[in-house]
Design a protein around this motif. Structure first.
Motif, PDB file in Angstrom:
ATOM      1  N   GLU A   1      35.339 -42.705 -92.938  1.00  0.00           N
ATOM      2  CA  GLU A   1      35.273 -41.634 -91.951  1.00  0.00           C
ATOM      3  C   GLU A   1      35.566 -42.204 -90.585  1.00  0.00           C
ATOM      4  O   GLU A   1      35.202 -43.328 -90.275  1.00  0.00           O
ATOM      5  CB  GLU A   1      33.878 -41.000 -91.976  1.00  0.00           C
TER       6      GLU A   1
ATOM      7  N   GLY B   1      44.117 -29.464 -93.802  1.00  0.00           N
ATOM      8  CA  GLY B   1      44.009 -30.302 -94.998  1.00  0.00           C
ATOM      9  C   GLY B   1      45.248 -31.153 -95.226  1.00  0.00           C
ATOM     10  O   GLY B   1      45.352 -31.881 -96.205  1.00  0.00           O
TER      11      GLY B   1
ATOM     12  N   ARG C   1      45.902 -40.046 -92.537  1.00  0.00           N
ATOM     13  CA  ARG C   1      44.861 -39.281 -91.852  1.00  0.00           C
ATOM     14  C   ARG C   1      44.948 -37.829 -92.293  1.00  0.00           C
ATOM     15  O   ARG C   1      46.038 -37.270 -92.396  1.00  0.00           O
ATOM     16  CB  ARG C   1      45.059 -39.350 -90.333  1.00  0.00           C
ATOM     17  N   LYS C   2      43.787 -37.220 -92.524  1.00  0.00           N
ATOM     18  CA  LYS C   2      43.759 -35.841 -93.010  1.00  0.00           C
ATOM     19  C   LYS C   2      43.391 -34.884 -91.882  1.00  0.00           C
ATOM     20  O   LYS C   2      42.380 -35.112 -91.190  1.00  0.00           O
ATOM     21  CB  LYS C   2      42.746 -35.730 -94.142  1.00  0.00           C
ATOM     22  N   ASP C   3      44.174 -33.851 -91.715  1.00  0.00           N
ATOM     23  CA  ASP C   3      43.887 -32.847 -90.701  1.00  0.00           C
ATOM     24  C   ASP C   3      42.668 -32.035 -91.136  1.00  0.00           C
ATOM     25  O   ASP C   3      42.602 -31.561 -92.269  1.00  0.00           O
ATOM     26  CB  ASP C   3      45.099 -31.934 -90.509  1.00  0.00           C
ATOM     27  N   LEU C   4      41.723 -31.894 -90.211  1.00  0.00           N
ATOM     28  CA  LEU C   4      40.468 -31.216 -90.556  1.00  0.00           C
ATOM     29  C   LEU C   4      40.655 -29.732 -90.842  1.00  0.00           C
ATOM     30  O   LEU C   4      39.907 -29.150 -91.601  1.00  0.00           O
ATOM     31  CB  LEU C   4      39.480 -31.350 -89.387  1.00  0.00           C
ATOM     32  N   VAL C   5      41.637 -29.122 -90.216  1.00  0.00           N
ATOM     33  CA  VAL C   5      41.809 -27.674 -90.355  1.00  0.00           C
ATOM     34  C   VAL C   5      42.733 -27.336 -91.522  1.00  0.00           C
ATOM     35  O   VAL C   5      42.368 -26.586 -92.419  1.00  0.00           O
ATOM     36  CB  VAL C   5      42.339 -27.059 -89.039  1.00  0.00           C
TER      37      VAL C   5
ATOM     38  N   TRP D   1      47.877 -34.156 -95.003  1.00  0.00           N
ATOM     39  CA  TRP D   1      47.818 -35.604 -94.793  1.00  0.00           C
ATOM     40  C   TRP D   1      49.035 -36.040 -93.999  1.00  0.00           C
ATOM     41  O   TRP D   1      50.134 -35.545 -94.234  1.00  0.00           O
ATOM     42  CB  TRP D   1      47.820 -36.341 -96.127  1.00  0.00           C
TER      43      TRP D   1
ATOM     44  N   PRO E   1      34.759 -37.207 -87.206  1.00  0.00           N
ATOM     45  CA  PRO E   1      34.718 -36.153 -88.227  1.00  0.00           C
ATOM     46  C   PRO E   1      35.871 -36.244 -89.229  1.00  0.00           C
ATOM     47  O   PRO E   1      35.964 -35.455 -90.163  1.00  0.00           O
ATOM     48  CB  PRO E   1      34.850 -34.877 -87.389  1.00  0.00           C
ATOM     49  N   PHE E   2      36.797 -37.213 -89.043  1.00  0.00           N
ATOM     50  CA  PHE E   2      38.022 -37.270 -89.843  1.00  0.00           C
ATOM     51  C   PHE E   2      37.915 -38.192 -91.055  1.00  0.00           C
ATOM     52  O   PHE E   2      37.136 -39.130 -91.060  1.00  0.00           O
ATOM     53  CB  PHE E   2      39.185 -37.773 -88.982  1.00  0.00           C
ATOM     54  N   GLU E   3      38.792 -37.903 -92.044  1.00  0.00           N
ATOM     55  CA  GLU E   3      38.911 -38.751 -93.225  1.00  0.00           C
ATOM     56  C   GLU E   3      40.156 -39.625 -93.059  1.00  0.00           C
ATOM     57  O   GLU E   3      41.231 -39.110 -92.738  1.00  0.00           O
ATOM     58  CB  GLU E   3      39.073 -37.832 -94.449  1.00  0.00           C
TER      59      GLU E   3
END
Ligand SMILES: [Zn+2]
Ligand SMILES: [Zn+2]
Length: 337
Positions: free
Chosen positions: A99, A20, A14-18, A22, A102-104
Protein backbone atom coordinates in the motif's frame (compact mmCIF):
# COMPACT_ATOMS: atom_id res chain seq x y z
CA UNK A 1 27.19 -4.86 -19.06
CA UNK A 2 27.78 -8.59 -18.72
CA UNK A 3 24.96 -11.09 -19.11
CA UNK A 4 24.93 -12.39 -15.58
CA UNK A 5 25.11 -8.97 -13.97
CA UNK A 6 21.99 -7.51 -15.45
CA UNK A 7 20.83 -4.17 -14.23
CA UNK A 8 17.40 -4.48 -12.62
CA UNK A 9 14.88 -2.46 -14.55
CA UNK A 10 12.45 -0.20 -12.82
CA UNK A 11 8.84 -1.17 -13.35
CA UNK A 12 5.84 -0.61 -11.14
CA UNK A 13 2.08 -0.97 -11.45
CA UNK A 14 -0.26 1.49 -9.76
CA UNK A 15 -4.01 1.02 -9.46
CA UNK A 16 -6.40 3.93 -9.82
CA UNK A 17 -8.64 4.11 -6.77
CA UNK A 18 -11.72 5.21 -8.70
CA UNK A 19 -11.65 3.39 -12.06
CA UNK A 20 -9.66 0.32 -10.98
CA UNK A 21 -7.37 0.85 -13.98
CA UNK A 22 -3.76 -0.29 -13.70
CA UNK A 23 -0.94 1.80 -15.12
CA UNK A 24 2.56 0.42 -15.74
CA UNK A 25 5.47 2.79 -15.07
CA UNK A 26 8.61 1.60 -16.79
CA UNK A 27 11.78 3.60 -17.31
CA UNK A 28 13.02 1.21 -20.00
CA UNK A 29 10.32 2.06 -22.52
CA UNK A 30 11.59 5.56 -23.25
CA UNK A 31 14.85 4.09 -24.61
CA UNK A 32 12.99 2.50 -27.54
CA UNK A 33 13.96 3.45 -31.09
CA UNK A 34 12.31 6.56 -32.37
CA UNK A 35 9.82 5.96 -35.18
CA UNK A 36 8.33 9.33 -35.96
CA UNK A 37 5.57 9.93 -38.46
CA UNK A 38 8.02 11.59 -40.87
CA UNK A 39 10.41 8.66 -40.60
CA UNK A 40 7.59 6.16 -41.12
CA UNK A 41 6.29 7.95 -44.21
CA UNK A 42 9.72 8.04 -45.83
CA UNK A 43 10.65 5.16 -48.07
CA UNK A 44 13.31 3.09 -46.37
CA UNK A 45 16.76 3.34 -47.91
CA UNK A 46 19.15 0.41 -48.23
CA UNK A 47 21.08 2.05 -45.41
CA UNK A 48 17.98 2.05 -43.13
CA UNK A 49 17.37 -1.58 -43.95
CA UNK A 50 20.91 -2.51 -43.00
CA UNK A 51 20.31 -1.04 -39.58
CA UNK A 52 16.99 -2.79 -38.84
CA UNK A 53 17.54 -4.53 -35.48
CA UNK A 54 15.03 -7.27 -36.38
CA UNK A 55 16.56 -8.22 -39.74
CA UNK A 56 18.43 -11.51 -39.89
CA UNK A 57 21.93 -10.09 -40.23
CA UNK A 58 21.46 -8.02 -37.12
CA UNK A 59 19.90 -10.45 -34.67
CA UNK A 60 22.23 -13.39 -35.10
CA UNK A 61 23.74 -12.58 -31.72
CA UNK A 62 20.47 -12.45 -29.85
CA UNK A 63 21.59 -13.53 -26.41
CA UNK A 64 18.59 -15.67 -25.59
CA UNK A 65 16.07 -16.91 -28.12
CA UNK A 66 12.95 -18.23 -26.46
CA UNK A 67 11.63 -19.88 -29.59
CA UNK A 68 13.04 -20.44 -33.08
CA UNK A 69 11.28 -22.01 -36.08
CA UNK A 70 13.63 -23.31 -38.73
CA UNK A 71 13.01 -23.82 -42.41
CA UNK A 72 14.21 -26.83 -44.42
CA UNK A 73 17.42 -24.98 -45.27
CA UNK A 74 18.07 -24.45 -41.51
CA UNK A 75 17.51 -20.72 -41.81
CA UNK A 76 15.02 -19.38 -39.27
CA UNK A 77 11.59 -18.17 -40.31
CA UNK A 78 10.36 -16.95 -36.91
CA UNK A 79 11.95 -16.07 -33.61
CA UNK A 80 10.79 -15.01 -30.16
CA UNK A 81 13.17 -13.27 -27.75
CA UNK A 82 12.92 -11.00 -24.69
CA UNK A 83 12.02 -7.41 -25.49
CA UNK A 84 15.11 -5.25 -25.25
CA UNK A 85 13.03 -2.46 -23.73
CA UNK A 86 10.64 -4.37 -21.47
CA UNK A 87 7.73 -2.77 -19.69
CA UNK A 88 7.88 -5.55 -17.08
CA UNK A 89 10.82 -7.19 -15.36
CA UNK A 90 11.35 -10.96 -15.83
CA UNK A 91 14.18 -11.07 -13.33
CA UNK A 92 12.08 -11.67 -10.21
CA UNK A 93 11.69 -14.06 -7.31
CA UNK A 94 8.91 -12.52 -5.29
CA UNK A 95 6.31 -9.96 -6.01
CA UNK A 96 5.92 -7.07 -3.64
CA UNK A 97 2.32 -5.99 -3.28
CA UNK A 98 2.02 -2.97 -1.00
CA UNK A 99 0.00 0.00 0.00
CA UNK A 100 1.12 3.49 -0.71
CA UNK A 101 -1.18 5.77 1.24
CA UNK A 102 -4.64 4.77 0.04
CA UNK A 103 -3.20 3.25 -3.19
CA UNK A 104 -2.27 -0.27 -4.24
CA UNK A 105 1.17 -0.68 -5.80
CA UNK A 106 2.72 -3.84 -7.29
CA UNK A 107 6.26 -4.51 -8.55
CA UNK A 108 6.22 -4.58 -12.33
CA UNK A 109 7.12 -8.24 -12.66
CA UNK A 110 6.28 -10.27 -15.73
CA UNK A 111 7.56 -11.16 -19.17
CA UNK A 112 7.71 -9.00 -22.26
CA UNK A 113 8.67 -10.77 -25.47
CA UNK A 114 8.98 -9.92 -29.16
CA UNK A 115 8.02 -12.24 -32.02
CA UNK A 116 9.76 -11.50 -35.31
CA UNK A 117 9.20 -13.06 -38.73
CA UNK A 118 12.08 -13.29 -41.18
CA UNK A 119 11.10 -10.99 -44.01
CA UNK A 120 11.30 -7.25 -43.44
CA UNK A 121 8.95 -6.58 -46.36
CA UNK A 122 6.37 -9.31 -45.75
CA UNK A 123 3.75 -8.77 -43.10
CA UNK A 124 0.58 -10.86 -42.65
CA UNK A 125 -1.11 -9.67 -45.90
CA UNK A 126 1.97 -10.69 -47.92
CA UNK A 127 2.76 -13.92 -46.05
CA UNK A 128 1.69 -17.42 -47.13
CA UNK A 129 -1.13 -18.94 -45.04
CA UNK A 130 1.27 -21.51 -43.55
CA UNK A 131 3.54 -18.71 -42.34
CA UNK A 132 0.64 -16.84 -40.74
CA UNK A 133 -0.42 -20.10 -39.06
CA UNK A 134 3.15 -20.40 -37.81
CA UNK A 135 2.81 -17.00 -36.11
CA UNK A 136 -0.40 -18.21 -34.41
CA UNK A 137 1.38 -21.42 -33.44
CA UNK A 138 4.16 -19.37 -31.82
CA UNK A 139 1.57 -17.28 -29.94
CA UNK A 140 0.20 -20.53 -28.51
CA UNK A 141 3.64 -21.95 -27.77
CA UNK A 142 4.70 -18.87 -25.77
CA UNK A 143 1.30 -18.66 -24.09
CA UNK A 144 1.68 -22.22 -22.81
CA UNK A 145 5.25 -21.54 -21.66
CA UNK A 146 4.25 -18.41 -19.73
CA UNK A 147 0.84 -19.27 -18.31
CA UNK A 148 2.12 -21.33 -15.39
CA UNK A 149 4.92 -18.98 -14.36
CA UNK A 150 4.62 -17.55 -10.88
CA UNK A 151 2.49 -14.43 -10.41
CA UNK A 152 1.21 -14.44 -14.00
CA UNK A 153 -2.52 -13.78 -14.27
CA UNK A 154 -3.00 -12.63 -17.84
CA UNK A 155 -1.12 -12.90 -21.12
CA UNK A 156 -1.62 -10.20 -23.66
CA UNK A 157 -0.73 -10.89 -27.29
CA UNK A 158 -0.77 -7.95 -29.67
CA UNK A 159 0.61 -6.46 -32.81
CA UNK A 160 1.12 -2.75 -33.48
CA UNK A 161 1.36 -1.76 -37.13
CA UNK A 162 2.43 1.74 -38.12
CA UNK A 163 3.73 4.54 -35.93
CA UNK A 164 0.26 5.93 -35.15
CA UNK A 165 -0.48 2.52 -33.61
CA UNK A 166 2.64 2.68 -31.45
CA UNK A 167 5.03 0.52 -33.49
CA UNK A 168 8.62 1.64 -32.98
CA UNK A 169 9.99 -0.41 -35.88
CA UNK A 170 8.77 -1.22 -39.38
CA UNK A 171 9.92 -4.83 -39.38
CA UNK A 172 6.86 -7.10 -38.90
CA UNK A 173 6.63 -8.15 -35.27
CA UNK A 174 4.21 -8.96 -32.44
CA UNK A 175 4.54 -8.72 -28.69
CA UNK A 176 3.66 -11.08 -25.88
CA UNK A 177 3.26 -9.70 -22.39
CA UNK A 178 2.65 -11.87 -19.33
CA UNK A 179 1.28 -9.71 -16.53
CA UNK A 180 0.67 -9.98 -12.77
CA UNK A 181 -2.78 -8.34 -13.10
CA UNK A 182 -5.82 -8.72 -15.34
CA UNK A 183 -5.99 -5.56 -17.38
CA UNK A 184 -9.13 -3.42 -17.00
CA UNK A 185 -10.24 -3.80 -20.62
CA UNK A 186 -10.14 -7.58 -20.37
CA UNK A 187 -11.78 -7.37 -16.96
CA UNK A 188 -14.70 -5.39 -18.42
CA UNK A 189 -15.01 -7.86 -21.28
CA UNK A 190 -14.96 -10.80 -18.83
CA UNK A 191 -17.45 -9.37 -16.36
CA UNK A 192 -19.78 -8.20 -19.16
CA UNK A 193 -19.77 -11.71 -20.64
CA UNK A 194 -20.32 -13.25 -17.21
CA UNK A 195 -23.25 -10.96 -16.37
CA UNK A 196 -24.92 -11.74 -19.70
CA UNK A 197 -24.38 -15.44 -19.14
CA UNK A 198 -25.92 -15.27 -15.67
CA UNK A 199 -29.06 -13.51 -16.85
CA UNK A 200 -29.55 -15.25 -20.24
CA UNK A 201 -27.82 -18.63 -19.73
CA UNK A 202 -26.12 -18.16 -23.10
CA UNK A 203 -22.73 -16.89 -24.23
CA UNK A 204 -23.12 -13.28 -25.36
CA UNK A 205 -20.57 -13.75 -28.14
CA UNK A 206 -22.33 -16.86 -29.47
CA UNK A 207 -25.59 -14.86 -29.52
CA UNK A 208 -23.92 -11.99 -31.44
CA UNK A 209 -22.26 -14.38 -33.91
CA UNK A 210 -25.53 -16.19 -34.62
CA UNK A 211 -27.33 -12.91 -35.19
CA UNK A 212 -24.54 -11.56 -37.42
CA UNK A 213 -24.60 -14.75 -39.50
CA UNK A 214 -28.36 -14.42 -40.01
CA UNK A 215 -28.13 -10.76 -40.99
CA UNK A 216 -24.91 -11.03 -43.01
CA UNK A 217 -24.57 -7.23 -43.22
CA UNK A 218 -21.49 -6.85 -41.11
CA UNK A 219 -19.72 -10.07 -42.02
CA UNK A 220 -16.38 -9.63 -43.75
CA UNK A 221 -15.15 -13.20 -43.89
CA UNK A 222 -16.29 -16.68 -42.94
CA UNK A 223 -14.87 -20.20 -43.18
CA UNK A 224 -15.66 -23.49 -41.39
CA UNK A 225 -14.16 -22.37 -38.08
CA UNK A 226 -14.04 -18.57 -37.98
CA UNK A 227 -16.09 -15.53 -38.75
CA UNK A 228 -14.88 -11.91 -39.04
CA UNK A 229 -17.29 -9.03 -38.50
CA UNK A 230 -17.44 -5.29 -38.03
CA UNK A 231 -19.24 -5.36 -34.65
CA UNK A 232 -22.76 -3.85 -34.53
CA UNK A 233 -21.38 -1.48 -31.90
CA UNK A 234 -17.96 -0.73 -33.39
CA UNK A 235 -15.95 1.83 -31.43
CA UNK A 236 -13.88 3.02 -34.39
CA UNK A 237 -14.50 2.94 -38.15
CA UNK A 238 -13.60 -0.45 -39.66
CA UNK A 239 -13.11 -2.14 -36.31
CA UNK A 240 -13.02 -5.92 -36.84
CA UNK A 241 -13.37 -8.98 -34.65
CA UNK A 242 -12.43 -12.53 -35.56
CA UNK A 243 -14.34 -15.16 -33.58
CA UNK A 244 -14.13 -18.94 -33.50
CA UNK A 245 -17.65 -20.05 -34.54
CA UNK A 246 -17.71 -22.71 -31.87
CA UNK A 247 -17.88 -21.63 -28.25
CA UNK A 248 -14.23 -21.71 -27.15
CA UNK A 249 -12.94 -19.97 -24.02
CA UNK A 250 -9.21 -20.69 -23.97
CA UNK A 251 -7.05 -19.59 -26.90
CA UNK A 252 -4.17 -21.79 -25.74
CA UNK A 253 -6.19 -24.89 -26.71
CA UNK A 254 -6.36 -23.97 -30.41
CA UNK A 255 -5.76 -26.96 -32.71
CA UNK A 256 -3.49 -27.11 -35.77
CA UNK A 257 -6.47 -27.13 -38.16
CA UNK A 258 -7.96 -24.12 -36.40
CA UNK A 259 -4.64 -22.27 -36.76
CA UNK A 260 -4.83 -22.60 -40.56
CA UNK A 261 -8.45 -21.40 -40.56
CA UNK A 262 -7.62 -18.46 -38.26
CA UNK A 263 -4.63 -17.60 -40.46
CA UNK A 264 -7.00 -17.38 -43.46
CA UNK A 265 -9.31 -15.01 -41.58
CA UNK A 266 -6.48 -12.84 -40.29
CA UNK A 267 -4.80 -12.58 -43.68
CA UNK A 268 -8.09 -11.73 -45.37
CA UNK A 269 -9.01 -8.97 -42.89
CA UNK A 270 -5.58 -7.34 -42.84
CA UNK A 271 -5.20 -7.54 -46.64
CA UNK A 272 -8.56 -5.81 -47.10
CA UNK A 273 -7.61 -3.16 -44.58
CA UNK A 274 -4.37 -2.52 -46.43
CA UNK A 275 -5.78 -2.53 -49.99
CA UNK A 276 -9.21 -1.00 -49.54
CA UNK A 277 -8.32 1.63 -46.96
CA UNK A 278 -4.89 2.78 -48.06
CA UNK A 279 -2.79 0.91 -45.51
CA UNK A 280 -3.75 2.49 -42.18
CA UNK A 281 -1.96 1.87 -38.89
CA UNK A 282 -3.75 -0.63 -36.65
CA UNK A 283 -3.57 -2.61 -33.42
CA UNK A 284 -4.44 -6.28 -33.42
CA UNK A 285 -4.87 -8.10 -30.11
CA UNK A 286 -6.19 -11.23 -28.49
CA UNK A 287 -8.86 -11.36 -25.81
CA UNK A 288 -8.94 -14.70 -24.05
CA UNK A 289 -9.69 -16.21 -20.62
CA UNK A 290 -7.08 -15.27 -18.00
CA UNK A 291 -4.60 -17.85 -16.70
CA UNK A 292 -5.12 -17.15 -13.00
CA UNK A 293 -6.35 -20.67 -12.25
CA UNK A 294 -10.05 -19.87 -12.40
CA UNK A 295 -12.58 -21.22 -14.89
CA UNK A 296 -13.91 -18.80 -17.49
CA UNK A 297 -16.14 -21.15 -19.46
CA UNK A 298 -18.60 -18.33 -20.16
CA UNK A 299 -15.92 -16.44 -22.11
CA UNK A 300 -15.39 -16.69 -25.88
CA UNK A 301 -11.89 -15.86 -27.12
CA UNK A 302 -11.40 -13.63 -30.16
CA UNK A 303 -9.02 -11.28 -31.94
CA UNK A 304 -9.82 -7.58 -32.31
CA UNK A 305 -8.44 -5.26 -34.97
CA UNK A 306 -8.54 -1.52 -34.30
CA UNK A 307 -7.51 0.64 -37.27
CA UNK A 308 -6.10 3.98 -36.14
CA UNK A 309 -8.78 6.10 -37.75
CA UNK A 310 -10.07 7.98 -34.71
CA UNK A 311 -8.42 10.46 -32.39
CA UNK A 312 -9.54 10.52 -28.80
CA UNK A 313 -10.62 14.10 -28.10
CA UNK A 314 -12.44 15.84 -25.25
CA UNK A 315 -15.73 13.98 -25.60
CA UNK A 316 -14.13 10.54 -25.67
CA UNK A 317 -11.80 11.34 -22.79
CA UNK A 318 -14.47 12.98 -20.67
CA UNK A 319 -17.31 10.51 -21.22
CA UNK A 320 -15.77 7.39 -22.80
CA UNK A 321 -18.38 7.74 -25.57
CA UNK A 322 -16.83 7.57 -28.98
CA UNK A 323 -18.10 9.27 -32.09
CA UNK A 324 -17.65 6.94 -35.04
CA UNK A 325 -17.87 8.42 -38.52
CA UNK A 326 -18.57 5.18 -40.43
CA UNK A 327 -21.60 3.01 -39.76
CA UNK A 328 -20.40 -0.61 -39.25
CA UNK A 329 -22.62 -2.02 -42.07
CA UNK A 330 -20.99 0.37 -44.54
CA UNK A 331 -17.56 -0.36 -43.05
CA UNK A 332 -18.02 -4.09 -43.63
CA UNK A 333 -19.19 -3.42 -47.20
CA UNK A 334 -16.10 -1.34 -47.96
CA UNK A 335 -13.81 -3.98 -46.47
CA UNK A 336 -15.45 -6.85 -48.41
CA UNK A 337 -15.26 -5.12 -51.79
ZN1 LIG B 1 14.04 -5.63 -40.67
ZN1 LIG C 1 -19.58 -18.35 -27.07
Amino acid sequence: MSNNKKEKIFSQLRKDLVSGTWVIYSTERKKRPDFSKEKAAKKESAEDLKKCPFCKENILDQEKDLLVYLKKNKDWSLKVFPNKFPALCANYKNINNREHGPFEVIDGVGHHEVLVTEDHQKDIPEMEIERVAEVIDAYQDRYLALMNKRHIKYISIFKNYGCEAGASLKHPHSQIMAMPVIDPDVFRSLSGSENYYKSHLECVHCVMIEWEKESGKRIIFENEEFVAVCPFVSRVPFEMRIYPKRHLSYFERITDEQKIKLAEAMKFCLSKLKKNLNDPAYNLFLHTAPCNGQAYDHYHWHFEIFPKTNIWAGLELSTGIEVCSVIPERGAEMLRE
